[in-house]
Design a protein around this motif. Structure first.
Motif, PDB file in Angstrom:
ATOM      1  N   ASP A 228       0.842  -1.202   0.000  1.00  0.00           N
ATOM      2  CA  ASP A 228       0.000   0.000   0.000  1.00  0.00           C
ATOM      3  C   ASP A 228       0.877   1.253   0.000  1.00  0.00           C
ATOM      4  O   ASP A 228       0.667   2.195   0.772  1.00  0.00           O
ATOM      5  CB  ASP A 228      -0.940   0.002   1.204  1.00  0.00           C
ATOM      6  N   ALA A 229       1.875   1.263  -0.888  1.00  0.00           N
ATOM      7  CA  ALA A 229       2.844   2.359  -0.942  1.00  0.00           C
ATOM      8  C   ALA A 229       2.315   3.538  -1.749  1.00  0.00           C
ATOM      9  O   ALA A 229       1.425   3.396  -2.587  1.00  0.00           O
ATOM     10  CB  ALA A 229       4.151   1.861  -1.557  1.00  0.00           C
ATOM     11  N   ALA A 230       2.901   4.713  -1.495  1.00  0.00           N
ATOM     12  CA  ALA A 230       2.533   5.924  -2.234  1.00  0.00           C
ATOM     13  C   ALA A 230       3.111   5.905  -3.633  1.00  0.00           C
ATOM     14  O   ALA A 230       2.546   6.505  -4.554  1.00  0.00           O
ATOM     15  CB  ALA A 230       3.020   7.165  -1.484  1.00  0.00           C
ATOM     16  N   MET A 231       4.243   5.233  -3.803  1.00  0.00           N
ATOM     17  CA  MET A 231       4.849   5.083  -5.128  1.00  0.00           C
ATOM     18  C   MET A 231       5.947   4.043  -5.050  1.00  0.00           C
ATOM     19  O   MET A 231       6.374   3.622  -3.963  1.00  0.00           O
ATOM     20  CB  MET A 231       5.410   6.409  -5.664  1.00  0.00           C
ATOM     21  N   GLY A 232       6.423   3.638  -6.225  1.00  0.00           N
ATOM     22  CA  GLY A 232       7.558   2.730  -6.320  1.00  0.00           C
ATOM     23  C   GLY A 232       8.633   3.341  -7.191  1.00  0.00           C
ATOM     24  O   GLY A 232       8.335   4.114  -8.108  1.00  0.00           O
ATOM     25  N   CYS A 332      24.881  17.306 -14.625  1.00  0.00           N
ATOM     26  CA  CYS A 332      24.919  15.860 -14.882  1.00  0.00           C
ATOM     27  C   CYS A 332      23.602  15.201 -14.485  1.00  0.00           C
ATOM     28  O   CYS A 332      22.739  15.798 -13.849  1.00  0.00           O
ATOM     29  CB  CYS A 332      26.075  15.224 -14.116  1.00  0.00           C
ATOM     30  N   ASP A 333      23.480  13.930 -14.858  1.00  0.00           N
ATOM     31  CA  ASP A 333      22.284  13.160 -14.581  1.00  0.00           C
ATOM     32  C   ASP A 333      22.407  12.437 -13.245  1.00  0.00           C
ATOM     33  O   ASP A 333      23.484  11.989 -12.852  1.00  0.00           O
ATOM     34  CB  ASP A 333      21.963  12.179 -15.705  1.00  0.00           C
ATOM     35  N   SER A 334      21.269  12.343 -12.580  1.00  0.00           N
ATOM     36  CA  SER A 334      21.191  11.685 -11.276  1.00  0.00           C
ATOM     37  C   SER A 334      19.944  10.827 -11.229  1.00  0.00           C
ATOM     38  O   SER A 334      18.883  11.219 -11.729  1.00  0.00           O
ATOM     39  CB  SER A 334      21.136  12.731 -10.152  1.00  0.00           C
ATOM     40  N   GLY A 335      20.056   9.662 -10.615  1.00  0.00           N
ATOM     41  CA  GLY A 335      18.900   8.804 -10.399  1.00  0.00           C
ATOM     42  C   GLY A 335      18.331   8.936  -9.004  1.00  0.00           C
ATOM     43  O   GLY A 335      17.328   8.290  -8.680  1.00  0.00           O
ATOM     44  N   MET A 336      18.938   9.768  -8.173  1.00  0.00           N
ATOM     45  CA  MET A 336      18.465   9.961  -6.802  1.00  0.00           C
ATOM     46  C   MET A 336      17.686  11.264  -6.629  1.00  0.00           C
ATOM     47  O   MET A 336      16.666  11.301  -5.934  1.00  0.00           O
ATOM     48  CB  MET A 336      19.655   9.929  -5.827  1.00  0.00           C
ATOM     49  N   ILE A 337      18.138  12.335  -7.257  1.00  0.00           N
ATOM     50  CA  ILE A 337      17.457  13.628  -7.118  1.00  0.00           C
ATOM     51  C   ILE A 337      16.007  13.555  -7.602  1.00  0.00           C
ATOM     52  O   ILE A 337      15.110  14.096  -6.940  1.00  0.00           O
ATOM     53  CB  ILE A 337      18.234  14.728  -7.864  1.00  0.00           C
ATOM     54  N   PRO A 338      15.708  12.885  -8.731  1.00  0.00           N
ATOM     55  CA  PRO A 338      14.323  12.892  -9.226  1.00  0.00           C
ATOM     56  C   PRO A 338      13.300  12.347  -8.238  1.00  0.00           C
ATOM     57  O   PRO A 338      12.243  12.954  -8.031  1.00  0.00           O
ATOM     58  CB  PRO A 338      14.401  12.024 -10.487  1.00  0.00           C
ATOM     59  N   TRP A 339      13.575  11.208  -7.609  1.00  0.00           N
ATOM     60  CA  TRP A 339      12.555  10.631  -6.739  1.00  0.00           C
ATOM     61  C   TRP A 339      12.361  11.479  -5.487  1.00  0.00           C
ATOM     62  O   TRP A 339      11.247  11.551  -4.939  1.00  0.00           O
ATOM     63  CB  TRP A 339      12.864   9.175  -6.399  1.00  0.00           C
ATOM     64  N   LEU A 340      13.421  12.142  -5.024  1.00  0.00           N
ATOM     65  CA  LEU A 340      13.274  13.046  -3.887  1.00  0.00           C
ATOM     66  C   LEU A 340      12.331  14.199  -4.228  1.00  0.00           C
ATOM     67  O   LEU A 340      11.481  14.589  -3.414  1.00  0.00           O
ATOM     68  CB  LEU A 340      14.649  13.589  -3.469  1.00  0.00           C
ATOM     69  N   ARG A 345       6.859  16.599  -3.917  1.00  0.00           N
ATOM     70  CA  ARG A 345       5.632  17.077  -4.552  1.00  0.00           C
ATOM     71  C   ARG A 345       4.402  16.372  -3.985  1.00  0.00           C
ATOM     72  O   ARG A 345       3.361  16.994  -3.722  1.00  0.00           O
ATOM     73  CB  ARG A 345       5.723  16.855  -6.062  1.00  0.00           C
ATOM     74  N   LEU A 346       4.506  15.072  -3.762  1.00  0.00           N
ATOM     75  CA  LEU A 346       3.395  14.325  -3.174  1.00  0.00           C
ATOM     76  C   LEU A 346       3.072  14.857  -1.774  1.00  0.00           C
ATOM     77  O   LEU A 346       1.899  15.016  -1.414  1.00  0.00           O
ATOM     78  CB  LEU A 346       3.718  12.837  -3.105  1.00  0.00           C
ATOM     79  N   CYS A 347       4.107  15.130  -1.006  1.00  0.00           N
ATOM     80  CA  CYS A 347       3.895  15.634   0.356  1.00  0.00           C
ATOM     81  C   CYS A 347       3.276  17.028   0.345  1.00  0.00           C
ATOM     82  O   CYS A 347       2.371  17.333   1.125  1.00  0.00           O
ATOM     83  CB  CYS A 347       5.220  15.667   1.122  1.00  0.00           C
ATOM     84  N   GLN A 348       3.755  17.897  -0.516  1.00  0.00           N
ATOM     85  CA  GLN A 348       3.284  19.280  -0.548  1.00  0.00           C
ATOM     86  C   GLN A 348       1.884  19.412  -1.126  1.00  0.00           C
ATOM     87  O   GLN A 348       1.099  20.251  -0.691  1.00  0.00           O
ATOM     88  CB  GLN A 348       4.260  20.140  -1.355  1.00  0.00           C
TER      89      GLN A 348
END
Length: 461
Positions: A228-232, A332-340, A345-348
């Motif tokens: 029952d997660a908010a996202m994956g 540069c590209d990051s795979g960590m910054i996007p999900w944060l 956005r979901l929280c706000q």
């Protein structure tokens, strides 16, 4: 030795016949000879062959006179970060990303984490590696460098932690390296992580980590539903790409994530430029404009996107292939910054991820990228342009062929490495029109790739 492992943007090949310790040492010496680097950061991914190849690479770098700053097991973005943050002369990541487990490779950058590709040094490094380069009179030294603390602190700087609320999030590292970063971030965030395939394992017991493959998505999708997660979130092996699943376990096409991140970033910065690829554009353009930004189209590919970001001083850049670039991350590209940012956005907003995405899919339904093998891609592109030219409102060739009409558009581009063309189609709020135009184009491509003498005129709209 076989130097076919040198590609346009990086090095990739089977171990040991296409890439091995001897070649890695030669590459290290050639890297120093070509770039003049004296301080080089080196890291490696979770593949079983990576430590040996990294060790040999280090020996070559030191033999050529460079000091090596080793950060051990890491992701590609940590090499970008370390090179820029510690103001080193360059960096090399030993990784084959999402390739099969018997492959390995290298990604190289220069000062400021600027990419090194075939048009700015990689070809010279290949040529140098084939020569017997002499050792330097004064060899370099090997030092350990701990980047985890500064890197985690930098990542957390992209979000307002006071606005974050408890969320349950599924994270699937695919047995790559992303799990260790999640563990380092976890104490600083109010999120509950449901961890899937979390431990690094170079044998890839659950398959090569490539969430673009549909068969690799079910583990994340089912975990979202079960918890029952908010996202994956799922990553590839060296976690420079991340992929999203909404609270229903649905895989979200990268195109819509680009628009969401552009909007979120521009809200923070109060405007600025956003770089995007030309495959699918209307959703991104609308969101960027609404957030007082300027959308700038660039040719697909990390070297092109990064260069254009520097030229435009863009705050963010995104490709539908799940590469996301940030000005404050040395472009540069990051795979960590996007999900944060998405979690923030979901929280706000208090909205679900599906509600944020559904509105955009409805506004601009898209086909997703469809690949077709053809005899002569350039002939097909030229013929398709001729068929549609009369009715097109605009045509550009920034990357392949992009044609826009009042209610729909498409991009058709060639692969750089194989006789394949890639099609993307989108419409303005009309799913049926998008599907009809996609089917028509695929039918025309099929007819054009198998021409019958004297019957080319049979191809119709």
């Amino acid at each position: 030795m076989d130097f076919k492992c040198f590609k346009a943007y990086d090095i990739r090949g089977r171990v040991p016949d296409q890439l091995n310790a001897e070649m890695a040492e030669r590459i290290g010496k050639a890297y120093v000879a070509v770039t003049g680097a004296r301080k080089v950061v080196v890291g490696y991914d979770i593949r079983l062959s990576s430590p040996q190849i990294a060790d040999a690479l280090n020996q070559g770098l030191m033999a050529a006179g460079a000091d090596v700053y080793s950060i051990g097991l890491c992701g590609t973005e940590q090499i970008y970060f370390a090179t820029s943050h510690f103001q080193l002369d360059g960096g090399i990541m030993v990784t084959a990303s999402h390739n099969p487990k018997d492959y390995n490779g290298m990604k190289m950058v220069g000062p400021g984490a600027r990419p090194i590709s075939s048009d700015n040094g990689l070809t010279d490094i290949r040529d140098g590696a084939q020569d017997d380069l002499p050792d330097a009179a004064d060899p370099g030294t090997l030092k350990s460098l701990d980047v985890t603390g500064p890197y985690v602190e930098h990542l957390l700087g992209y979000v307002d932690r006071t606005s974050l609320k408890p969320l349950r999030i599924v994270v699937n590292a695919g047995n790559g390296g992303a799990g260790e970063v999640i563990d380092a971030l976890e104490p600083h965030l109010p999120f509950e992580f449901y961890k899937v395939h979390h431990k690094p394992d170079g044998t890839f017991p659950n398959g090569v980590p490539n969430p673009l493959l549909k068969e690799n998505r079910s583990a994340t999708s089912m975990a979202v539903l079960a918890s029952d997660a908010a996202m994956g979130i799922a990553w590839d092996g060296d976690y420079d790409r991340c992929f999203f699943f909404d609270e229903k376990g649905r895989f979200i096409e990268g195109y819509y994530i680009v628009g969401l991140l552009a909007d979120q970033f521009l809200r923070k910065s109060g405007g600025g430029k956003v770089i995007h690829d030309p495959r699918l554009v209307w959703n991104t353009r609308e969101l960027v404009s609404s957030a007082r930004g300027v959308a700038v189209e660039s040719k697909t590919g990390h070297a092109f996107i990064k260069q254009r970001m520097r030229e435009e001083d863009a705050v963010y850049g995104g490709e539908m292939s799940a590469h996301h670039y940030f000005r404050d991350f040395a472009y540069c590209d990051s795979g960590m910054i996007p999900w944060l940012l998405v979690a923030e956005r979901l929280c706000q907003s208090g909205q679900t991820l599906s509600s944020l995405i559904d509105a955009r899919i409805e506004a601009f339904p898209a086909s997703g990228e469809i690949n077709r093998t053809v005899d002569d891609p350039s002939v097909v592109l030229e013929a398709i342009e001729g068929i549609y030219l009369r009715d097109a409102m605009s045509v550009n060739h920034i990357d392949g062929l992009s044609m826009e009409f009042e209610h729909w558009r498409f991009n058709l581009r060639m692969s750089n490495t194989e006789p394949v063309i890639r099609l993307n189609v989108e419409s303005r709020g009309d799913q049926t029109l998008m599907e009809e135009r996609t089917e028509a184009l695929l039918r025309q491509i099929e007819q054009l790739s198998e021409p019958i003498p004297g019957h080319r005129e049979a191809v119709t709209l």
